[in-house]
Scaffold this active site. Sequence first.
Site, mmCIF file in Angstrom:
data_model
loop_
_atom_site.group_PDB
_atom_site.id
_atom_site.type_symbol
_atom_site.label_atom_id
_atom_site.label_comp_id
_atom_site.label_asym_id
_atom_site.label_seq_id
_atom_site.Cartn_x
_atom_site.Cartn_y
_atom_site.Cartn_z
ATOM 1 N N HIS A 1 5.026 -1.100 -22.077
ATOM 2 C CA HIS A 1 5.661 -1.295 -20.769
ATOM 3 C C HIS A 1 6.716 -2.403 -20.847
ATOM 4 O O HIS A 1 7.829 -2.262 -20.328
ATOM 5 C CB HIS A 1 4.614 -1.679 -19.721
ATOM 6 C CG HIS A 1 3.992 -0.512 -19.012
ATOM 7 N ND1 HIS A 1 4.747 0.470 -18.388
ATOM 8 C CD2 HIS A 1 2.690 -0.192 -18.793
ATOM 9 C CE1 HIS A 1 3.925 1.345 -17.835
ATOM 10 N NE2 HIS A 1 2.683 0.979 -18.075
ATOM 11 N N GLU B 1 4.692 5.766 -17.069
ATOM 12 C CA GLU B 1 3.349 5.744 -17.659
ATOM 13 C C GLU B 1 3.264 6.674 -18.861
ATOM 14 O O GLU B 1 2.682 6.324 -19.897
ATOM 15 C CB GLU B 1 2.300 6.135 -16.613
ATOM 16 C CG GLU B 1 2.063 5.099 -15.546
ATOM 17 C CD GLU B 1 1.634 3.767 -16.125
ATOM 18 O OE1 GLU B 1 0.755 3.746 -17.018
ATOM 19 O OE2 GLU B 1 2.189 2.740 -15.703
ATOM 20 N N HIS C 1 -0.376 -0.106 -24.885
ATOM 21 C CA HIS C 1 0.227 0.516 -23.709
ATOM 22 C C HIS C 1 0.943 -0.535 -22.861
ATOM 23 O O HIS C 1 2.079 -0.321 -22.416
ATOM 24 C CB HIS C 1 -0.867 1.198 -22.884
ATOM 25 C CG HIS C 1 -0.406 1.758 -21.580
ATOM 26 N ND1 HIS C 1 -0.031 3.076 -21.412
ATOM 27 C CD2 HIS C 1 -0.260 1.176 -20.360
ATOM 28 C CE1 HIS C 1 0.320 3.272 -20.158
ATOM 29 N NE2 HIS C 1 0.193 2.129 -19.492
ATOM 30 N N GLU C 2 0.302 -1.675 -22.652
ATOM 31 C CA GLU C 2 0.913 -2.725 -21.840
ATOM 32 C C GLU C 2 2.122 -3.335 -22.535
ATOM 33 O O GLU C 2 3.144 -3.620 -21.903
ATOM 34 C CB GLU C 2 -0.116 -3.808 -21.508
ATOM 35 C CG GLU C 2 -1.331 -3.317 -20.746
ATOM 36 C CD GLU C 2 -0.977 -2.557 -19.479
ATOM 37 O OE1 GLU C 2 0.106 -2.783 -18.917
ATOM 38 O OE2 GLU C 2 -1.787 -1.716 -19.053
#
Length: 295
Positions: free
Chosen positions: A152, A228, A148-149
Amino acid sequence: MEFSMKRVLLFLATNLAVVLVLGIVANLLGVNRFLTANGLNLGALLGFAAIMGFGGAFISLLMSKPIAKWSTGAHVIDQPRNATEQWLVESVARMAKGAGIPMPEVAIYEGDPNAFATGASKSSSLVAVSTGLLQTMSREEAEAVLAHEVAHIANGDMVTLTLIQGVVNTFVVFLSRVVGYLVDSFLRRNDEESSGPGIGYMVTTIVCDILFGVLASIIVAWFSRQREFRADAGAAQLMGSAQPMVGALRRLGGLEAGELPQNVATAGIAGRPAWMALFASHPPIEERIRALQSR
Protein backbone atom coordinates in the site's frame (compact mmCIF):
# COMPACT_ATOMS: atom_id res chain seq x y z
CA MET A 1 5.99 15.68 6.79
CA GLU A 2 7.89 15.36 3.54
CA PHE A 3 6.34 15.09 0.11
CA SER A 4 8.23 14.21 -3.03
CA MET A 5 8.14 16.92 -5.68
CA LYS A 6 6.39 14.49 -8.03
CA ARG A 7 3.48 14.04 -5.61
CA VAL A 8 3.20 17.76 -4.92
CA LEU A 9 3.06 18.44 -8.66
CA LEU A 10 0.49 15.63 -9.04
CA PHE A 11 -1.66 17.23 -6.34
CA LEU A 12 -1.44 20.69 -7.91
CA ALA A 13 -2.00 19.40 -11.46
CA THR A 14 -5.06 17.39 -10.42
CA ASN A 15 -6.49 20.37 -8.56
CA LEU A 16 -5.92 22.65 -11.54
CA ALA A 17 -7.37 20.12 -13.99
CA VAL A 18 -10.57 19.79 -11.96
CA VAL A 19 -11.03 23.57 -11.83
CA LEU A 20 -10.38 23.93 -15.56
CA VAL A 21 -12.79 21.12 -16.53
CA LEU A 22 -15.54 22.55 -14.35
CA GLY A 23 -14.96 26.02 -15.77
CA ILE A 24 -15.04 24.86 -19.40
CA VAL A 25 -18.17 22.74 -18.92
CA ALA A 26 -19.93 25.54 -17.06
CA ASN A 27 -19.13 28.01 -19.83
CA LEU A 28 -20.23 25.63 -22.60
CA LEU A 29 -23.56 25.06 -20.84
CA GLY A 30 -24.10 28.75 -20.23
CA VAL A 31 -23.99 28.26 -16.47
CA ASN A 32 -21.46 31.07 -16.10
CA ARG A 33 -23.80 33.68 -17.62
CA PHE A 34 -26.74 32.48 -15.54
CA LEU A 35 -24.85 32.52 -12.26
CA THR A 36 -23.28 35.91 -12.93
CA ALA A 37 -26.70 37.38 -13.70
CA ASN A 38 -27.95 36.00 -10.40
CA GLY A 39 -25.15 37.37 -8.28
CA LEU A 40 -22.82 34.36 -8.18
CA ASN A 41 -19.25 34.63 -9.41
CA LEU A 42 -18.31 31.38 -11.12
CA GLY A 43 -14.58 31.90 -10.63
CA ALA A 44 -15.09 32.42 -6.91
CA LEU A 45 -17.28 29.31 -6.73
CA LEU A 46 -14.68 27.20 -8.53
CA GLY A 47 -11.99 28.42 -6.15
CA PHE A 48 -14.21 27.78 -3.15
CA ALA A 49 -15.06 24.27 -4.38
CA ALA A 50 -11.41 23.40 -4.99
CA ILE A 51 -10.30 24.71 -1.60
CA MET A 52 -13.11 22.91 0.21
CA GLY A 53 -12.77 19.71 -1.83
CA PHE A 54 -9.02 19.29 -1.76
CA GLY A 55 -8.40 21.17 1.48
CA GLY A 56 -10.35 18.74 3.62
CA ALA A 57 -8.84 15.67 1.93
CA PHE A 58 -5.33 17.10 2.14
CA ILE A 59 -5.63 18.00 5.83
CA SER A 60 -6.99 14.53 6.52
CA LEU A 61 -3.94 13.01 4.82
CA LEU A 62 -1.52 15.16 6.80
CA MET A 63 -3.19 14.18 10.06
CA SER A 64 -3.71 10.51 9.19
CA LYS A 65 -0.73 9.06 11.06
CA PRO A 66 -1.11 10.90 14.40
CA ILE A 67 -4.86 10.33 14.37
CA ALA A 68 -4.37 6.61 13.63
CA LYS A 69 -1.94 6.28 16.54
CA TRP A 70 -4.28 8.09 18.91
CA SER A 71 -7.50 6.39 17.82
CA THR A 72 -6.11 2.83 18.00
CA GLY A 73 -3.79 3.37 20.95
CA ALA A 74 -0.95 2.00 18.83
CA HIS A 75 2.45 1.61 20.49
CA VAL A 76 5.29 2.53 18.12
CA ILE A 77 8.22 0.16 18.48
CA ASP A 78 11.30 2.34 18.97
CA GLN A 79 13.27 -0.38 20.72
CA PRO A 80 11.89 -3.95 20.52
CA ARG A 81 10.94 -5.21 23.99
CA ASN A 82 10.58 -8.88 23.11
CA ALA A 83 11.14 -11.45 20.37
CA THR A 84 7.78 -10.75 18.71
CA GLU A 85 8.48 -7.04 18.37
CA GLN A 86 12.00 -7.78 17.10
CA TRP A 87 10.59 -10.11 14.46
CA LEU A 88 7.94 -7.57 13.51
CA VAL A 89 10.44 -4.74 12.98
CA GLU A 90 12.83 -6.98 11.03
CA SER A 91 10.00 -8.28 8.82
CA VAL A 92 8.77 -4.78 7.95
CA ALA A 93 12.35 -3.68 7.27
CA ARG A 94 12.84 -6.60 4.89
CA MET A 95 9.58 -5.88 3.08
CA ALA A 96 10.32 -2.17 2.84
CA LYS A 97 13.76 -2.88 1.38
CA GLY A 98 12.21 -5.24 -1.17
CA ALA A 99 9.66 -2.59 -2.12
CA GLY A 100 12.31 0.11 -2.35
CA ILE A 101 10.77 2.47 0.21
CA PRO A 102 12.12 4.05 3.42
CA MET A 103 11.56 2.12 6.63
CA PRO A 104 8.08 2.88 7.99
CA GLU A 105 7.30 3.24 11.67
CA VAL A 106 6.07 -0.06 13.11
CA ALA A 107 3.40 -0.25 15.77
CA ILE A 108 1.26 -2.74 17.69
CA TYR A 109 -2.19 -2.07 19.07
CA GLU A 110 -4.61 -4.09 21.18
CA GLY A 111 -7.56 -5.44 19.24
CA ASP A 112 -9.11 -8.13 17.09
CA PRO A 113 -7.28 -9.32 13.95
CA ASN A 114 -6.50 -6.47 11.58
CA ALA A 115 -3.68 -4.26 10.33
CA PHE A 116 -3.31 -0.99 8.47
CA ALA A 117 -0.85 1.35 6.80
CA THR A 118 -1.13 5.11 6.83
CA GLY A 119 0.91 8.29 6.54
CA ALA A 120 1.21 11.31 4.30
CA SER A 121 4.07 9.96 2.17
CA LYS A 122 6.37 7.02 1.65
CA SER A 123 8.97 8.67 3.87
CA SER A 124 6.47 9.32 6.67
CA SER A 125 4.46 6.12 6.90
CA LEU A 126 3.25 3.73 9.57
CA VAL A 127 2.49 0.00 9.54
CA ALA A 128 0.44 -1.19 12.51
CA VAL A 129 -0.81 -4.67 13.38
CA SER A 130 -3.15 -5.82 16.11
CA THR A 131 -2.29 -8.23 18.88
CA GLY A 132 -5.22 -10.34 17.71
CA LEU A 133 -3.67 -10.80 14.28
CA LEU A 134 -0.28 -11.78 15.70
CA GLN A 135 -1.91 -14.29 18.04
CA THR A 136 -4.10 -16.00 15.44
CA MET A 137 -1.88 -16.10 12.35
CA SER A 138 1.20 -18.11 11.55
CA ARG A 139 4.43 -16.18 10.97
CA GLU A 140 4.16 -16.68 7.20
CA GLU A 141 0.56 -15.44 7.14
CA ALA A 142 1.45 -12.43 9.28
CA GLU A 143 4.39 -11.65 6.99
CA ALA A 144 2.00 -11.66 4.03
CA VAL A 145 -0.18 -9.14 5.85
CA LEU A 146 2.86 -6.94 6.48
CA ALA A 147 3.80 -7.24 2.81
CA HIS A 148 0.27 -6.16 1.86
CA GLU A 149 0.56 -3.04 4.02
CA VAL A 150 4.02 -2.22 2.71
CA ALA A 151 2.66 -2.61 -0.83
CA HIS A 152 0.00 0.00 0.00
CA ILE A 153 2.78 2.42 0.95
CA ALA A 154 4.93 1.56 -2.08
CA ASN A 155 1.93 2.06 -4.39
CA GLY A 156 1.23 5.48 -2.88
CA ASP A 157 -2.33 4.46 -2.09
CA MET A 158 -2.85 7.00 0.69
CA VAL A 159 -1.98 9.91 -1.60
CA THR A 160 -3.89 8.42 -4.54
CA LEU A 161 -7.10 8.00 -2.57
CA THR A 162 -6.68 11.51 -1.16
CA LEU A 163 -6.48 12.93 -4.67
CA ILE A 164 -9.55 10.96 -5.73
CA GLN A 165 -11.42 12.12 -2.64
CA GLY A 166 -10.41 15.70 -3.38
CA VAL A 167 -11.68 15.47 -6.96
CA VAL A 168 -15.09 14.10 -6.02
CA ASN A 169 -15.39 16.53 -3.10
CA THR A 170 -14.77 19.43 -5.47
CA PHE A 171 -17.54 18.25 -7.78
CA VAL A 172 -19.89 17.80 -4.81
CA VAL A 173 -19.30 21.33 -3.53
CA PHE A 174 -19.54 22.92 -6.97
CA LEU A 175 -22.58 21.05 -8.28
CA SER A 176 -24.51 21.37 -5.02
CA ARG A 177 -24.27 25.14 -5.13
CA VAL A 178 -25.09 25.38 -8.82
CA VAL A 179 -28.23 23.29 -8.28
CA GLY A 180 -29.04 25.39 -5.22
CA TYR A 181 -28.96 28.58 -7.26
CA LEU A 182 -31.06 27.02 -10.02
CA VAL A 183 -33.75 25.90 -7.58
CA ASP A 184 -33.67 29.18 -5.68
CA SER A 185 -34.00 31.17 -8.91
CA PHE A 186 -36.98 29.07 -9.99
CA LEU A 187 -38.76 29.49 -6.65
CA ARG A 188 -38.26 33.26 -6.67
CA ARG A 189 -38.75 33.94 -10.37
CA ASN A 190 -41.65 36.40 -9.72
CA ASP A 191 -40.02 38.05 -6.72
CA GLU A 192 -38.15 41.07 -8.06
CA GLU A 193 -37.58 42.77 -4.72
CA SER A 194 -35.45 40.09 -3.06
CA SER A 195 -31.76 39.80 -3.76
CA GLY A 196 -29.17 37.21 -2.88
CA PRO A 197 -29.76 33.52 -2.19
CA GLY A 198 -32.87 32.56 -0.23
CA ILE A 199 -34.05 29.59 1.80
CA GLY A 200 -34.43 27.52 -1.38
CA TYR A 201 -30.71 27.82 -2.03
CA MET A 202 -29.70 26.83 1.49
CA VAL A 203 -32.04 23.84 1.73
CA THR A 204 -31.22 22.58 -1.76
CA THR A 205 -27.48 22.92 -1.18
CA ILE A 206 -27.66 20.89 2.02
CA VAL A 207 -29.75 18.17 0.37
CA CYS A 208 -27.46 18.04 -2.66
CA ASP A 209 -24.35 17.92 -0.47
CA ILE A 210 -25.79 14.80 1.15
CA LEU A 211 -26.98 13.14 -2.08
CA PHE A 212 -23.88 13.94 -4.12
CA GLY A 213 -21.73 13.02 -1.12
CA VAL A 214 -23.27 9.55 -1.10
CA LEU A 215 -22.47 9.15 -4.80
CA ALA A 216 -18.94 10.40 -4.14
CA SER A 217 -18.50 7.79 -1.41
CA ILE A 218 -19.45 5.05 -3.87
CA ILE A 219 -16.83 6.29 -6.34
CA VAL A 220 -14.07 6.47 -3.72
CA ALA A 221 -15.00 3.03 -2.36
CA TRP A 222 -14.71 1.54 -5.86
CA PHE A 223 -11.20 2.95 -6.26
CA SER A 224 -10.31 1.68 -2.79
CA ARG A 225 -11.33 -1.85 -3.74
CA GLN A 226 -9.11 -1.73 -6.82
CA ARG A 227 -6.17 -0.63 -4.67
CA GLU A 228 -6.73 -3.66 -2.43
CA PHE A 229 -6.35 -6.02 -5.38
CA ARG A 230 -3.14 -4.24 -6.32
CA ALA A 231 -1.78 -4.41 -2.75
CA ASP A 232 -2.54 -8.15 -2.66
CA ALA A 233 -0.56 -8.58 -5.87
CA GLY A 234 2.26 -6.49 -4.40
CA ALA A 235 2.31 -8.70 -1.31
CA ALA A 236 2.56 -11.81 -3.47
CA GLN A 237 5.52 -10.28 -5.30
CA LEU A 238 7.30 -9.33 -2.08
CA MET A 239 6.71 -12.80 -0.62
CA GLY A 240 7.85 -14.51 -3.81
CA SER A 241 4.58 -16.42 -4.05
CA ALA A 242 0.85 -15.78 -3.89
CA GLN A 243 0.26 -18.68 -1.50
CA PRO A 244 1.14 -16.88 1.78
CA MET A 245 -1.27 -14.05 0.95
CA VAL A 246 -3.95 -16.55 -0.05
CA GLY A 247 -3.41 -18.31 3.27
CA ALA A 248 -3.66 -15.04 5.19
CA LEU A 249 -6.90 -14.14 3.42
CA ARG A 250 -8.37 -17.57 4.10
CA ARG A 251 -7.46 -17.20 7.76
CA LEU A 252 -9.10 -13.78 7.85
CA GLY A 253 -12.18 -15.22 6.20
CA GLY A 254 -12.72 -17.41 9.22
CA LEU A 255 -12.14 -14.64 11.76
CA GLU A 256 -14.20 -11.73 12.98
CA ALA A 257 -12.27 -8.77 11.62
CA GLY A 258 -11.41 -6.06 14.11
CA GLU A 259 -13.02 -2.69 13.59
CA LEU A 260 -10.74 0.16 12.58
CA PRO A 261 -11.32 3.90 13.02
CA GLN A 262 -12.90 5.56 9.99
CA ASN A 263 -9.74 7.46 9.04
CA VAL A 264 -7.76 4.23 8.47
CA ALA A 265 -10.54 1.77 7.64
CA THR A 266 -9.73 1.78 3.92
CA ALA A 267 -6.11 0.85 4.65
CA GLY A 268 -6.84 -2.23 6.74
CA ILE A 269 -6.15 -5.78 5.67
CA ALA A 270 -9.43 -7.13 6.97
CA GLY A 271 -12.85 -5.66 6.69
CA ARG A 272 -15.71 -7.50 5.09
CA PRO A 273 -18.00 -5.48 2.86
CA ALA A 274 -21.01 -4.09 4.62
CA TRP A 275 -24.52 -5.00 3.57
CA MET A 276 -24.23 -2.28 0.93
CA ALA A 277 -21.39 -3.61 -1.19
CA LEU A 278 -21.13 -0.36 -3.19
CA PHE A 279 -19.79 1.40 -0.10
CA ALA A 280 -17.31 -1.34 0.88
CA SER A 281 -13.66 -0.24 0.96
CA HIS A 282 -12.48 -3.86 0.54
CA PRO A 283 -13.56 -6.51 -1.98
CA PRO A 284 -14.96 -9.80 -0.68
CA ILE A 285 -12.16 -12.07 0.50
CA GLU A 286 -13.27 -14.75 -1.99
CA GLU A 287 -12.74 -12.34 -4.89
CA ARG A 288 -9.31 -11.37 -3.60
CA ILE A 289 -8.28 -15.02 -3.37
CA ARG A 290 -9.51 -15.71 -6.91
CA ALA A 291 -7.59 -12.71 -8.21
CA LEU A 292 -4.38 -13.93 -6.58
CA GLN A 293 -4.82 -17.49 -7.83
CA SER A 294 -5.39 -16.28 -11.39
CA ARG A 295 -2.07 -14.42 -11.52
